[in-house]
Scaffold this active site. Structure first.
Site, mmCIF file in Angstrom:
data_model
loop_
_atom_site.group_PDB
_atom_site.id
_atom_site.type_symbol
_atom_site.label_atom_id
_atom_site.label_comp_id
_atom_site.label_asym_id
_atom_site.label_seq_id
_atom_site.Cartn_x
_atom_site.Cartn_y
_atom_site.Cartn_z
ATOM 1 N N ASP A 5 20.238 72.912 -13.240
ATOM 2 C CA ASP A 5 21.772 72.886 -13.673
ATOM 3 C C ASP A 5 21.998 74.604 -14.130
ATOM 4 O O ASP A 5 20.869 75.095 -14.599
ATOM 5 C CB ASP A 5 21.588 72.119 -15.091
ATOM 6 C CG ASP A 5 23.178 72.239 -15.818
ATOM 7 O OD1 ASP A 5 23.588 70.978 -16.210
ATOM 8 O OD2 ASP A 5 23.812 73.193 -15.795
ATOM 9 N N ASN A 9 28.287 74.681 -18.357
ATOM 10 C CA ASN A 9 29.187 73.967 -19.149
ATOM 11 C C ASN A 9 28.032 72.648 -19.737
ATOM 12 O O ASN A 9 28.676 71.573 -19.842
ATOM 13 C CB ASN A 9 30.112 73.164 -18.406
ATOM 14 C CG ASN A 9 31.105 72.573 -19.460
ATOM 15 O OD1 ASN A 9 31.279 72.881 -20.610
ATOM 16 N ND2 ASN A 9 32.037 71.796 -18.687
ATOM 17 N N SER A 98 35.343 60.598 -7.974
ATOM 18 C CA SER A 98 36.220 60.307 -9.090
ATOM 19 C C SER A 98 37.500 59.564 -8.729
ATOM 20 O O SER A 98 37.717 59.711 -7.668
ATOM 21 C CB SER A 98 36.646 61.688 -9.645
ATOM 22 O OG SER A 98 37.706 61.779 -10.356
ATOM 23 N N TYR A 122 40.996 70.086 -8.003
ATOM 24 C CA TYR A 122 39.494 69.238 -8.356
ATOM 25 C C TYR A 122 39.395 68.105 -7.615
ATOM 26 O O TYR A 122 38.523 67.631 -7.008
ATOM 27 C CB TYR A 122 39.904 69.119 -9.796
ATOM 28 C CG TYR A 122 38.673 67.901 -10.145
ATOM 29 C CD1 TYR A 122 39.222 66.595 -10.805
ATOM 30 C CD2 TYR A 122 37.380 68.249 -10.278
ATOM 31 C CE1 TYR A 122 38.336 65.683 -10.800
ATOM 32 C CE2 TYR A 122 36.420 67.244 -10.855
ATOM 33 C CZ TYR A 122 36.920 65.995 -10.871
ATOM 34 O OH TYR A 122 36.019 64.846 -11.304
ATOM 35 N N LYS A 126 36.829 66.597 -4.414
ATOM 36 C CA LYS A 126 36.208 65.386 -4.287
ATOM 37 C C LYS A 126 36.499 64.279 -3.050
ATOM 38 O O LYS A 126 35.733 63.715 -2.551
ATOM 39 C CB LYS A 126 36.484 64.354 -5.663
ATOM 40 C CG LYS A 126 36.149 65.128 -6.782
ATOM 41 C CD LYS A 126 34.703 65.027 -7.080
ATOM 42 C CE LYS A 126 34.178 65.580 -8.346
ATOM 43 N NZ LYS A 126 32.600 65.519 -8.651
ATOM 44 N N TYR A 150 34.150 57.754 -10.639
ATOM 45 C CA TYR A 150 34.177 57.497 -12.366
ATOM 46 C C TYR A 150 35.754 57.428 -12.153
ATOM 47 O O TYR A 150 36.541 58.141 -12.079
ATOM 48 C CB TYR A 150 33.714 58.880 -12.712
ATOM 49 C CG TYR A 150 32.341 58.927 -12.603
ATOM 50 C CD1 TYR A 150 31.912 60.313 -13.252
ATOM 51 C CD2 TYR A 150 31.538 58.454 -11.813
ATOM 52 C CE1 TYR A 150 30.548 60.602 -13.076
ATOM 53 C CE2 TYR A 150 30.171 58.798 -11.591
ATOM 54 C CZ TYR A 150 29.583 59.931 -12.441
ATOM 55 O OH TYR A 150 28.462 60.572 -12.038
ATOM 56 N N ARG A 265 51.904 67.628 -19.186
ATOM 57 C CA ARG A 265 50.832 68.689 -18.671
ATOM 58 C C ARG A 265 51.812 69.299 -17.548
ATOM 59 O O ARG A 265 52.264 68.509 -16.639
ATOM 60 C CB ARG A 265 49.454 68.315 -18.315
ATOM 61 C CG ARG A 265 48.735 68.259 -19.692
ATOM 62 C CD ARG A 265 47.081 68.064 -19.369
ATOM 63 N NE ARG A 265 46.733 66.733 -18.919
ATOM 64 C CZ ARG A 265 45.337 66.284 -18.993
ATOM 65 N NH1 ARG A 265 44.819 67.112 -19.520
ATOM 66 N NH2 ARG A 265 45.019 65.353 -18.252
#
Ligand code: WQD
Length: 312
Positions: A5, A9, A98, A122, A126, A150, A265
């Site tokens: 890692d 973050n 995701s 993003y 994926k 997920y 958003r």
């Protein structure tokens, strides 16, 4: 267990807490897996049986502002892992995918065979990585990949020792509500209440992070299947609106959480509703989410109050 890692973050303390809770030693490498030579060094030093690839940049809004950073980080890290796996004969790969691969799902609940699209870079990374895995599995019959889609991870380990500790201001609803409830944030904004949903706010399938963890253990079973690239939704099958989350968190923290309605958003990043059909994981992995929304809020609140500054 080996963890690599770059801590961009996350925290080294999180690794120590994993050792404490599991009673197992972790070999930790503070490596950026975008560095091919480091990845290969790790595979030369350690005996790896399988790879679970969690490492990625994952803030939807940030990915719109910094697309190249997202494509470079998320794609190159994956290609480096697959290349070293091939070189060192490591044939089992579990990928943290995701629900964002479904874009704005036209049918609910979402099933794995639905068309893939994306609303942001993003989500695009994926989709691309799932395609890379599909092609690599097709070309290497002994390679076995499982992509776990997920839905919305939430909650924390019941001990209160491990939880979500994003850098800076949280992008996601759950950690933001938790920090707001603890007084760390001064205003809770609801990004739009004019969506085509019962209460006007977006609906998501929030899944307890411990159910998600158990889903990864269950996914090891998928390696026994005759298909060498398998995809599973990991959710609860239940949708909760933003107002539902605020209400449930108010109950967990023992006070009514005030909020303000703000604009949606930008960049059309928010699909009005998304929740999973998880029958495939139930059928093939004998897995289903067990923990309730109240438990997600209670465990998240315990983590927040016992670690007001995260892993600091
Ligand atoms: C949920 C809803 C916001 C913050 C996440 C992750 C992404 C992926 C999928 C794993 C939306 C609203 C949020 C706030 C709000 N996870 N909201 N006020 O957008 O579904 O994406 O799950 O791959 O990495 O980002 O979740 O928690 O960001 O937003 O009103 O302060 O809450 O508009 O409707 P999202 P989220």
């Amino acid at each position: 267990m080996v963890i690599a890692d770059n801590l961009s973050n996350s925290s080294r303390i999180g690794v120590e807490r994993i050792e404490e809770l599991s009673g197992k030693k972790v070999t930790f490498y503070e490596y950026d897996i975008c560095d091919k030579s480091l990845v290969d060094e790790l595979f030369s030093k350690e005996k790896i049986d399988a790879v679970i690839h969690f490492a990625a940049l994952k803030a939807v809004g940030e990915s719109v502002e910094k697309p190249l950073e997202y494509y470079e980080n998320n794609l190159i890290s994956t290609l480096n892992l697959l290349d070293s796996m091939q070189k060192h004969g490591v044939m089992k790969f579990i990928f943290s995918s995701s629900a964002t691969v479904y874009g704005n799902p036209q049918k609910l609940p979402v099933t794995e065979d639905m068309p893939l699209s994306w609303l942001n870079p993003y989500g695009a990374t994926k989709v691309m990585i799932e395609q890379i895995l599909t092609d690599f599995a097709y070309a290497n019959k002994s390679f076995k990949a499982v992509a776990l889609r997920y839905f919305n991870p939430a909650g924390a380990h019941k001990s209160g020792k491990i939880g979500e500790d994003p850098n800076g201001i949280p992008n996601n609803l759950f950690p933001f509500v938790a920090q707001f409830a603890s007084g760390k944030r001064d205003k809770l904004m609801v990004f739009g209440d004019d969506y085509p949903t019962p209460d006007g706010t977006c609906i998501r399938d929030y899944i307890h992070v411990m159910d998600l963890a158990e889903g990864h253990v269950a996914a090891l079973k998928a390696f026994d299947s005759d298909k060498n690239m398998n995809v599973y939704n990991l959710g609860t099958g239940k949708g909760s609106s933003v107002f539902d989350i605020i209400k449930a968190f108010s109950k967990a923290c023992g006070r009514e959480l005030e909020y303000e309605i703000g604009p949606r958003r930008p960049n059309n990043a928010d699909a009005p509703a998304s929740y999973a059909d998880c029958s495939k994981a139930a059928r093939e992995l004998n897995w289903e989410a067990k923990r309730s929304l109240d438990e997600m809020c209670e465990d998240s609140w315990r983590w927040q109050t016992e670690n007001p500054n995260g892993f600091e």
